[in-house]
Design an enzyme around this catalytic site. Sequence first.
Site, PDB file in Angstrom:
ATOM      1  CE1 TYR A 163      24.429  52.983  52.744  1.00 46.93           C
ATOM      2  CE2 TYR A 163      24.521  51.061  51.550  1.00 46.93           C
ATOM      3  CZ  TYR A 163      25.120  51.912  52.505  1.00 46.93           C
ATOM      4  OH  TYR A 163      26.316  51.544  52.868  1.00 46.93           O
ATOM      5  CE  LYS A 167      28.534  54.347  50.552  1.00 49.48           C
ATOM      6  NZ  LYS A 167      29.282  55.057  51.623  1.00 49.48           N
TER       7      LYS A 167
END
Length: 273
Positions: A163, A167
Site C-alpha cells: 500500500y 500511495k
Amino acid sequence: MLFENKTVIITGASRGIGKSIALKLAKEGANIVIAAKSVEEDPRLGGTIYQTANEVEANGGKALAVQCDIRNDDQIANLVQKTAERFGGIDVLINNASAINLSTAEKLEPKRFDLMYDINVRGTMLLSAACIPYLKKGSNAHIINLSPPIRDMKKWLKSHVAYTISKYNMTMIALGLSEELKPYKIAANSLWPKTTIATAAVNNLLGGEALMKMSRTPEIIADCIHYILQQPSETFTGQTLIDEDVLALAGITDLSHYAHVPGNTNFYPDIFV
C-alpha cells in the site's frame, strides 16, 4: 462565483471525500464530472454517480456522471472524451480514487497487490496523461492527487509495503508532473489528511465505528481543495500538502466543526504523517 464554467474531473466521486469535493465546488458554479464505478448503490458503501450528480445540480453546479473504472484504458478515454464534448475542456483533475489493503508482504494476495497498483498508480498516471492536452488549454489548471508526503519511509514501508509504495507512487506522479508541466503553467500537487477521515473505507475496512468517532469529516479535504484551486497554477505546484497546513494558509485555524462526532477533540492520526 469562483469556479463558474471551470470543469473539474473527480475520480471516486460517488461518495466520501470525492463527493464532498464535488459538492463544495458545485456551490461555486463549477462543472463537475463524477467519475466512478458505482451505478447501483451498495448498502455497505452508499452512493452512486447519479446521486452525486443530482446533488451537484442542486448545489448550483453542472454535473456529468460517467461510469469509469480507471483500470480500464478505454473507459479513461471515454471519460475524457465525454467531458470535452459536454463542457469543451478540462481545467482540474482530482485523482481521489484509491484502493487500500494494509496486509504485510507475506500475507498479501497477488490480486490485492494488482488492484492497488492498477488503481492507485497506473490509473492515476494514465488518467492524468489523458487529461494533459486539455489541461494545457485550461484556465489556472491543476492536478491534485490524494496521496501522502514521502517521509519516514522505513516506518511506513515496514508496516504495509504494498500500500505504501502505491500511495508514494501517486505522490511521485504529482511531483513529476509538476516539473514536466511547468512550461504549460499546470500545477500538480498532492494532499493528505493529518487525521483519519470518516469514510466507508474507515468504517468497513479499518477501524469501524470506534475509528469513525475519532475522525474528521470529508469536508476538511473539500475546503483544502477549494483553497488550492484558487492559487496560481504557475507557482503553487510541486508540493506535498497536509490538510491542516493548507487551512492555516487559508486563515482557518478553528477545525472543531470538522469533527465527525460534534465536540470530539481526540482525533486519530492518519498513516504517513
